[in-house]
Scaffold this motif. Structure first.
Motif, PDB file in Angstrom:
ATOM      1  N   LEU A   1      -5.655   6.924  -0.920  1.00 25.66           N
ATOM      2  CA  LEU A   1      -6.043   5.592  -1.402  1.00 25.66           C
ATOM      3  C   LEU A   1      -6.482   4.702  -0.243  1.00 25.66           C
ATOM      4  O   LEU A   1      -6.158   3.514  -0.187  1.00 25.66           O
ATOM      5  CB  LEU A   1      -4.880   4.938  -2.157  1.00 25.66           C
ATOM      6  CG  LEU A   1      -4.425   5.627  -3.444  1.00 25.66           C
ATOM      7  CD1 LEU A   1      -3.220   4.921  -4.036  1.00 25.66           C
ATOM      8  CD2 LEU A   1      -5.551   5.678  -4.464  1.00 25.66           C
ATOM      9  N   HIS A  27       0.831  -1.202   0.000  1.00 24.51           N
ATOM     10  CA  HIS A  27       0.000   0.000   0.000  1.00 24.51           C
ATOM     11  C   HIS A  27       0.868   1.255   0.000  1.00 24.51           C
ATOM     12  O   HIS A  27       0.558   2.239  -0.679  1.00 24.51           O
ATOM     13  CB  HIS A  27      -0.925  -0.002   1.219  1.00 24.51           C
ATOM     14  CG  HIS A  27      -1.979   1.052   1.169  1.00 24.51           C
ATOM     15  ND1 HIS A  27      -1.850   2.266   1.803  1.00 24.51           N
ATOM     16  CD2 HIS A  27      -3.177   1.077   0.531  1.00 24.51           C
ATOM     17  CE1 HIS A  27      -2.940   2.991   1.564  1.00 24.51           C
ATOM     18  NE2 HIS A  27      -3.749   2.304   0.799  1.00 24.51           N
ATOM     19  N   GLU A  28       1.943   1.227   0.754  1.00 24.32           N
ATOM     20  CA  GLU A  28       2.819   2.401   0.829  1.00 24.32           C
ATOM     21  C   GLU A  28       3.455   2.694  -0.524  1.00 24.32           C
ATOM     22  O   GLU A  28       3.546   3.851  -0.960  1.00 24.32           O
ATOM     23  CB  GLU A  28       3.901   2.176   1.889  1.00 24.32           C
ATOM     24  CG  GLU A  28       4.799   3.386   2.115  1.00 24.32           C
ATOM     25  CD  GLU A  28       4.039   4.653   2.465  1.00 24.32           C
ATOM     26  OE1 GLU A  28       4.448   5.748   1.992  1.00 24.32           O
ATOM     27  OE2 GLU A  28       3.023   4.557   3.193  1.00 24.32           O
ATOM     28  N   GLY A  82       1.056  10.308  -3.153  1.00 18.54           N
ATOM     29  CA  GLY A  82       0.318  10.491  -1.909  1.00 18.54           C
ATOM     30  C   GLY A  82      -1.178  10.616  -2.093  1.00 18.54           C
ATOM     31  O   GLY A  82      -1.890  11.006  -1.168  1.00 18.54           O
ATOM     32  N   ARG A  95       0.787   4.276  -2.778  1.00 20.44           N
ATOM     33  CA  ARG A  95       0.519   5.684  -2.442  1.00 20.44           C
ATOM     34  C   ARG A  95       1.666   6.575  -2.925  1.00 20.44           C
ATOM     35  O   ARG A  95       1.438   7.656  -3.471  1.00 20.44           O
ATOM     36  CB  ARG A  95       0.337   5.852  -0.933  1.00 20.44           C
ATOM     37  CG  ARG A  95      -0.959   5.294  -0.385  1.00 20.44           C
ATOM     38  CD  ARG A  95      -1.147   5.657   1.075  1.00 20.44           C
ATOM     39  NE  ARG A  95      -1.430   7.087   1.215  1.00 20.44           N
ATOM     40  CZ  ARG A  95      -0.564   7.985   1.647  1.00 20.44           C
ATOM     41  NH1 ARG A  95       0.662   7.640   1.974  1.00 20.44           N
ATOM     42  NH2 ARG A  95      -0.911   9.254   1.750  1.00 20.44           N
TER      43      ARG A  95
END
Length: 306
Positions: A214, A202-203, A211, A206
Protein backbone atom coordinates in the motif's frame (compact mmCIF):
# COMPACT_ATOMS: atom_id res chain seq x y z
CA UNK A 1 2.41 -12.41 2.66
CA UNK A 2 -1.20 -13.55 2.60
CA UNK A 3 -2.84 -13.10 -0.80
CA UNK A 4 -6.10 -11.25 -0.96
CA UNK A 5 -8.02 -14.16 -2.34
CA UNK A 6 -6.98 -16.13 0.74
CA UNK A 7 -9.26 -13.85 2.71
CA UNK A 8 -12.98 -14.28 2.38
CA UNK A 9 -14.37 -10.97 3.51
CA UNK A 10 -12.55 -8.68 1.14
CA UNK A 11 -12.77 -8.06 -2.56
CA UNK A 12 -10.20 -6.65 -4.93
CA UNK A 13 -10.40 -3.64 -7.13
CA UNK A 14 -11.32 -4.59 -10.54
CA UNK A 15 -14.03 -4.53 -13.06
CA UNK A 16 -16.48 -7.30 -12.62
CA UNK A 17 -17.18 -7.15 -8.96
CA UNK A 18 -14.92 -4.55 -7.50
CA UNK A 19 -15.58 -2.93 -4.20
CA UNK A 20 -15.58 -4.25 -3.99
CA UNK A 21 -15.13 -5.42 -7.45
CA UNK A 22 -13.56 -8.68 -8.37
CA UNK A 23 -15.65 -11.40 -6.81
CA UNK A 24 -12.64 -13.71 -6.72
CA UNK A 25 -10.56 -11.37 -4.61
CA UNK A 26 -10.77 -10.39 -1.02
CA UNK A 27 -9.96 -6.72 -1.31
CA UNK A 28 -12.76 -5.01 -3.17
CA UNK A 29 -12.71 -2.17 -5.56
CA UNK A 30 -15.58 0.22 -5.11
CA UNK A 31 -16.48 0.30 -8.68
CA UNK A 32 -18.93 -2.18 -10.13
CA UNK A 33 -22.63 -1.99 -9.66
CA UNK A 34 -22.73 -5.52 -8.39
CA UNK A 35 -20.76 -5.05 -5.21
CA UNK A 36 -20.48 -1.46 -3.97
CA UNK A 37 -22.17 0.83 -1.49
CA UNK A 38 -24.41 3.90 -1.44
CA UNK A 39 -28.12 4.60 -1.02
CA UNK A 40 -30.88 7.00 -0.36
CA UNK A 41 -32.27 5.29 2.68
CA UNK A 42 -29.14 3.90 4.27
CA UNK A 43 -26.60 6.50 3.11
CA UNK A 44 -23.05 5.79 1.73
CA UNK A 45 -22.92 3.20 4.31
CA UNK A 46 -24.38 4.93 7.35
CA UNK A 47 -23.73 8.41 6.01
CA UNK A 48 -26.09 11.26 5.13
CA UNK A 49 -27.76 12.90 2.16
CA UNK A 50 -25.43 15.47 0.63
CA UNK A 51 -25.94 18.69 -1.31
CA UNK A 52 -23.79 19.16 -4.41
CA UNK A 53 -23.23 22.81 -3.38
CA UNK A 54 -21.15 21.45 -0.48
CA UNK A 55 -19.22 19.10 -2.79
CA UNK A 56 -19.19 20.88 -6.18
CA UNK A 57 -16.08 18.99 -7.28
CA UNK A 58 -17.93 15.64 -7.10
CA UNK A 59 -18.81 14.06 -10.46
CA UNK A 60 -20.27 10.80 -11.67
CA UNK A 61 -18.08 8.80 -14.05
CA UNK A 62 -20.39 6.89 -16.38
CA UNK A 63 -19.75 4.10 -18.88
CA UNK A 64 -21.49 1.99 -21.48
CA UNK A 65 -20.16 -1.43 -22.43
CA UNK A 66 -21.27 -1.11 -26.08
CA UNK A 67 -22.66 1.73 -28.19
CA UNK A 68 -26.10 0.11 -27.92
CA UNK A 69 -26.08 0.34 -24.12
CA UNK A 70 -27.15 3.26 -21.96
CA UNK A 71 -24.56 5.08 -19.87
CA UNK A 72 -24.61 4.14 -16.18
CA UNK A 73 -22.79 5.42 -13.10
CA UNK A 74 -19.72 3.31 -12.31
CA UNK A 75 -17.35 5.50 -10.26
CA UNK A 76 -16.95 8.84 -8.60
CA UNK A 77 -14.44 11.50 -9.55
CA UNK A 78 -13.19 14.97 -8.60
CA UNK A 79 -12.91 18.12 -10.72
CA UNK A 80 -9.36 19.50 -10.49
CA UNK A 81 -9.50 21.86 -13.49
CA UNK A 82 -12.14 23.08 -15.94
CA UNK A 83 -11.16 20.33 -18.38
CA UNK A 84 -9.85 17.65 -16.00
CA UNK A 85 -11.26 15.09 -13.56
CA UNK A 86 -9.29 12.64 -11.44
CA UNK A 87 -10.59 9.16 -10.60
CA UNK A 88 -9.25 5.64 -9.97
CA UNK A 89 -7.31 3.75 -12.66
CA UNK A 90 -9.29 0.58 -12.05
CA UNK A 91 -12.50 2.36 -13.07
CA UNK A 92 -11.68 1.45 -16.68
CA UNK A 93 -10.31 -2.09 -16.68
CA UNK A 94 -11.25 -5.66 -17.46
CA UNK A 95 -11.72 -4.91 -20.34
CA UNK A 96 -10.56 -1.36 -20.94
CA UNK A 97 -13.26 0.67 -22.68
CA UNK A 98 -12.65 3.13 -25.53
CA UNK A 99 -12.88 6.82 -24.72
CA UNK A 100 -16.22 7.17 -26.56
CA UNK A 101 -17.81 4.84 -23.99
CA UNK A 102 -16.99 7.06 -21.01
CA UNK A 103 -18.48 10.36 -19.93
CA UNK A 104 -18.68 12.63 -16.89
CA UNK A 105 -21.88 14.00 -15.33
CA UNK A 106 -21.83 16.96 -12.94
CA UNK A 107 -23.89 19.70 -11.36
CA UNK A 108 -26.56 17.93 -9.31
CA UNK A 109 -26.96 16.01 -6.05
CA UNK A 110 -29.24 13.63 -7.96
CA UNK A 111 -27.94 11.26 -10.62
CA UNK A 112 -31.28 11.47 -12.40
CA UNK A 113 -31.05 15.26 -12.69
CA UNK A 114 -27.46 15.86 -13.79
CA UNK A 115 -27.28 19.29 -15.44
CA UNK A 116 -23.98 18.85 -17.30
CA UNK A 117 -22.91 15.76 -19.21
CA UNK A 118 -19.61 15.86 -21.08
CA UNK A 119 -17.90 13.14 -23.15
CA UNK A 120 -14.16 12.59 -22.82
CA UNK A 121 -11.44 13.80 -25.11
CA UNK A 122 -9.14 11.16 -23.64
CA UNK A 123 -8.14 9.37 -20.45
CA UNK A 124 -4.69 8.80 -18.96
CA UNK A 125 -3.90 6.10 -16.42
CA UNK A 126 -0.67 6.32 -14.52
CA UNK A 127 1.88 4.53 -16.70
CA UNK A 128 2.91 2.28 -13.78
CA UNK A 129 -0.63 1.48 -12.61
CA UNK A 130 -0.74 -1.90 -10.83
CA UNK A 131 -3.84 -3.65 -9.61
CA UNK A 132 -3.39 -7.26 -8.54
CA UNK A 133 -4.36 -9.58 -5.68
CA UNK A 134 -1.16 -8.71 -3.82
CA UNK A 135 -0.35 -5.17 -4.90
CA UNK A 136 -2.17 -1.93 -5.62
CA UNK A 137 -0.08 0.98 -6.83
CA UNK A 138 -0.68 4.24 -8.66
CA UNK A 139 -4.43 3.54 -8.96
CA UNK A 140 -5.15 6.88 -10.63
CA UNK A 141 -6.60 8.04 -13.92
CA UNK A 142 -7.00 11.53 -15.36
CA UNK A 143 -10.03 12.24 -17.54
CA UNK A 144 -9.65 15.01 -20.11
CA UNK A 145 -13.03 16.50 -20.99
CA UNK A 146 -13.98 17.29 -24.57
CA UNK A 147 -15.10 20.78 -23.52
CA UNK A 148 -14.42 22.80 -20.35
CA UNK A 149 -16.84 22.98 -17.46
CA UNK A 150 -18.56 26.21 -16.49
CA UNK A 151 -17.78 26.78 -12.83
CA UNK A 152 -20.48 27.91 -10.41
CA UNK A 153 -22.14 26.92 -7.13
CA UNK A 154 -22.75 23.30 -8.19
CA UNK A 155 -19.69 22.71 -10.38
CA UNK A 156 -16.22 23.72 -9.24
CA UNK A 157 -12.74 22.36 -8.72
CA UNK A 158 -11.07 21.23 -5.51
CA UNK A 159 -7.50 22.09 -4.60
CA UNK A 160 -5.01 19.22 -4.42
CA UNK A 161 -3.18 18.38 -1.22
CA UNK A 162 0.48 19.26 -1.77
CA UNK A 163 1.93 18.27 1.62
CA UNK A 164 3.30 14.76 1.08
CA UNK A 165 4.92 14.79 4.50
CA UNK A 166 1.80 15.62 6.49
CA UNK A 167 0.59 13.00 8.96
CA UNK A 168 -3.21 12.97 8.79
CA UNK A 169 -3.65 10.23 11.42
CA UNK A 170 -6.72 10.96 13.53
CA UNK A 171 -7.98 13.77 11.28
CA UNK A 172 -11.63 13.56 10.29
CA UNK A 173 -12.03 13.45 6.50
CA UNK A 174 -15.12 13.19 4.27
CA UNK A 175 -15.93 10.83 1.44
CA UNK A 176 -18.88 11.11 -0.92
CA UNK A 177 -20.51 9.17 -3.74
CA UNK A 178 -23.48 7.37 -5.23
CA UNK A 179 -22.31 3.85 -4.32
CA UNK A 180 -24.14 1.00 -2.62
CA UNK A 181 -25.44 1.88 0.83
CA UNK A 182 -26.12 -1.52 2.37
CA UNK A 183 -23.73 -4.15 3.73
CA UNK A 184 -25.74 -7.04 2.35
CA UNK A 185 -27.46 -6.82 -1.03
CA UNK A 186 -27.70 -3.72 -3.18
CA UNK A 187 -29.25 -0.31 -2.62
CA UNK A 188 -27.99 2.40 -4.95
CA UNK A 189 -29.13 5.95 -4.22
CA UNK A 190 -30.12 8.67 -6.61
CA UNK A 191 -29.04 11.25 -4.00
CA UNK A 192 -25.37 11.91 -3.32
CA UNK A 193 -24.21 10.50 0.03
CA UNK A 194 -21.47 11.70 2.38
CA UNK A 195 -19.78 10.39 5.52
CA UNK A 196 -16.83 11.46 7.68
CA UNK A 197 -14.23 9.07 9.09
CA UNK A 198 -10.84 9.41 10.77
CA UNK A 199 -7.52 8.58 9.12
CA UNK A 200 -5.79 5.49 10.59
CA UNK A 201 -2.05 4.83 10.70
CA UNK A 202 -0.37 3.40 7.62
CA UNK A 203 1.05 0.50 9.61
CA UNK A 204 -2.37 -0.43 11.00
CA UNK A 205 -3.83 -0.31 7.50
CA UNK A 206 -1.10 -2.55 6.03
CA UNK A 207 -1.53 -5.01 8.89
CA UNK A 208 -5.31 -5.04 8.40
CA UNK A 209 -4.73 -5.95 4.75
CA UNK A 210 -2.22 -8.72 5.49
CA UNK A 211 0.78 -6.70 4.39
CA UNK A 212 -0.75 -5.80 1.03
CA UNK A 213 1.58 -3.38 -0.77
CA UNK A 214 0.00 0.00 0.00
CA UNK A 215 2.79 2.40 -0.87
CA UNK A 216 1.58 5.99 -1.21
CA UNK A 217 -1.88 5.04 0.07
CA UNK A 218 -3.89 6.52 2.96
CA UNK A 219 -6.70 4.80 4.88
CA UNK A 220 -9.92 5.63 6.76
CA UNK A 221 -11.95 3.55 9.22
CA UNK A 222 -14.70 4.00 11.78
CA UNK A 223 -17.17 1.50 13.13
CA UNK A 224 -19.98 0.62 10.75
CA UNK A 225 -19.35 3.50 8.35
CA UNK A 226 -17.80 2.79 4.96
CA UNK A 227 -17.61 3.50 1.27
CA UNK A 228 -18.82 0.78 -1.07
CA UNK A 229 -19.39 -0.43 -4.63
CA UNK A 230 -19.49 2.33 -7.24
CA UNK A 231 -17.83 4.80 -4.85
CA UNK A 232 -14.40 4.01 -6.37
CA UNK A 233 -12.48 6.97 -7.69
CA UNK A 234 -14.37 9.34 -5.42
CA UNK A 235 -12.83 12.09 -3.27
CA UNK A 236 -11.34 11.85 0.19
CA UNK A 237 -11.34 15.44 1.43
CA UNK A 238 -9.45 16.70 4.48
CA UNK A 239 -9.36 20.40 5.42
CA UNK A 240 -10.96 21.31 2.06
CA UNK A 241 -8.17 19.63 0.07
CA UNK A 242 -8.30 16.50 -2.11
CA UNK A 243 -6.06 14.17 -0.12
CA UNK A 244 -7.07 10.79 -1.58
CA UNK A 245 -8.83 8.95 -4.40
CA UNK A 246 -10.79 5.85 -3.37
CA UNK A 247 -9.38 2.50 -4.48
CA UNK A 248 -11.27 -0.09 -2.42
CA UNK A 249 -12.08 -1.83 0.83
CA UNK A 250 -13.78 -4.76 2.49
CA UNK A 251 -16.37 -6.76 0.54
CA UNK A 252 -19.39 -6.11 2.73
CA UNK A 253 -18.65 -2.42 3.27
CA UNK A 254 -19.16 -2.83 7.02
CA UNK A 255 -16.12 -0.92 8.28
CA UNK A 256 -14.38 -4.02 9.63
CA UNK A 257 -11.23 -2.99 7.78
CA UNK A 258 -9.95 0.36 6.54
CA UNK A 259 -10.95 1.69 3.13
CA UNK A 260 -7.91 2.53 1.01
CA UNK A 261 -7.17 5.67 -1.02
CA UNK A 262 -4.35 6.70 -3.37
CA UNK A 263 -2.59 9.65 -1.77
CA UNK A 264 -2.79 12.57 -4.22
CA UNK A 265 0.28 14.43 -2.93
CA UNK A 266 2.49 11.50 -3.94
CA UNK A 267 1.49 11.94 -7.59
CA UNK A 268 1.48 15.72 -8.04
CA UNK A 269 4.34 15.63 -10.54
CA UNK A 270 2.54 13.10 -12.75
CA UNK A 271 -0.77 14.97 -12.50
CA UNK A 272 0.74 18.35 -13.42
CA UNK A 273 2.99 16.94 -16.13
CA UNK A 274 0.12 15.08 -17.81
CA UNK A 275 -2.25 18.05 -17.70
CA UNK A 276 0.35 20.58 -18.88
CA UNK A 277 1.55 18.36 -21.71
CA UNK A 278 -1.95 17.72 -23.04
CA UNK A 279 -3.07 21.34 -22.56
CA UNK A 280 -0.06 22.60 -24.53
CA UNK A 281 -0.79 20.10 -27.28
CA UNK A 282 -4.40 21.30 -27.46
CA UNK A 283 -3.32 24.95 -27.68
CA UNK A 284 -0.86 24.08 -30.44
CA UNK A 285 -3.55 22.23 -32.39
CA UNK A 286 -5.94 25.19 -32.00
CA UNK A 287 -3.30 27.61 -33.28
CA UNK A 288 -2.59 25.38 -36.27
CA UNK A 289 -6.30 25.10 -37.08
CA UNK A 290 -6.66 28.87 -36.86
CA UNK A 291 -3.65 29.42 -39.16
CA UNK A 292 -4.99 26.91 -41.68
CA UNK A 293 -8.41 28.55 -41.54
CA UNK A 294 -6.87 32.00 -42.15
CA UNK A 295 -4.82 30.68 -45.05
CA UNK A 296 -7.90 29.13 -46.59
CA UNK A 297 -9.89 32.36 -46.19
CA UNK A 298 -7.10 34.42 -47.77
CA UNK A 299 -6.90 32.00 -50.67
CA UNK A 300 -10.68 32.16 -51.19
CA UNK A 301 -10.65 35.96 -51.04
CA UNK A 302 -7.85 36.05 -53.60
CA UNK A 303 -9.73 33.69 -55.93
CA UNK A 304 -12.89 35.75 -55.57
CA UNK A 305 -11.05 38.92 -56.57
CA UNK A 306 -9.64 37.20 -59.63
Amino acid sequence: MVKLNDCKDVVLFGNIKMYRVLSVSVFVVFFMSTTFSADTSVKIVNGDNANIEDHPWQVSVQIRRTEKDNFTHICGGSIIDKSWVITAGHCNTYPELPVKNIRVAAGSSLLSQMKTIIPLKNFYKHKNFIFTNTEIKRDLMLLQLRRPLNFGSTINKIDLDTDIGKNYTGELCTISGWGNTVTRGENYPDRLQVVSMPVVTHEYCRTSWFGLGLKDMICLQEGKKDSCTNDSGGPMVCSKKLVGVLSGGVLFCDGNRPSVYSRVSAYLAWIKETMNKKNKKNKKNKREKKRNKNKKEKKNNKNNKN
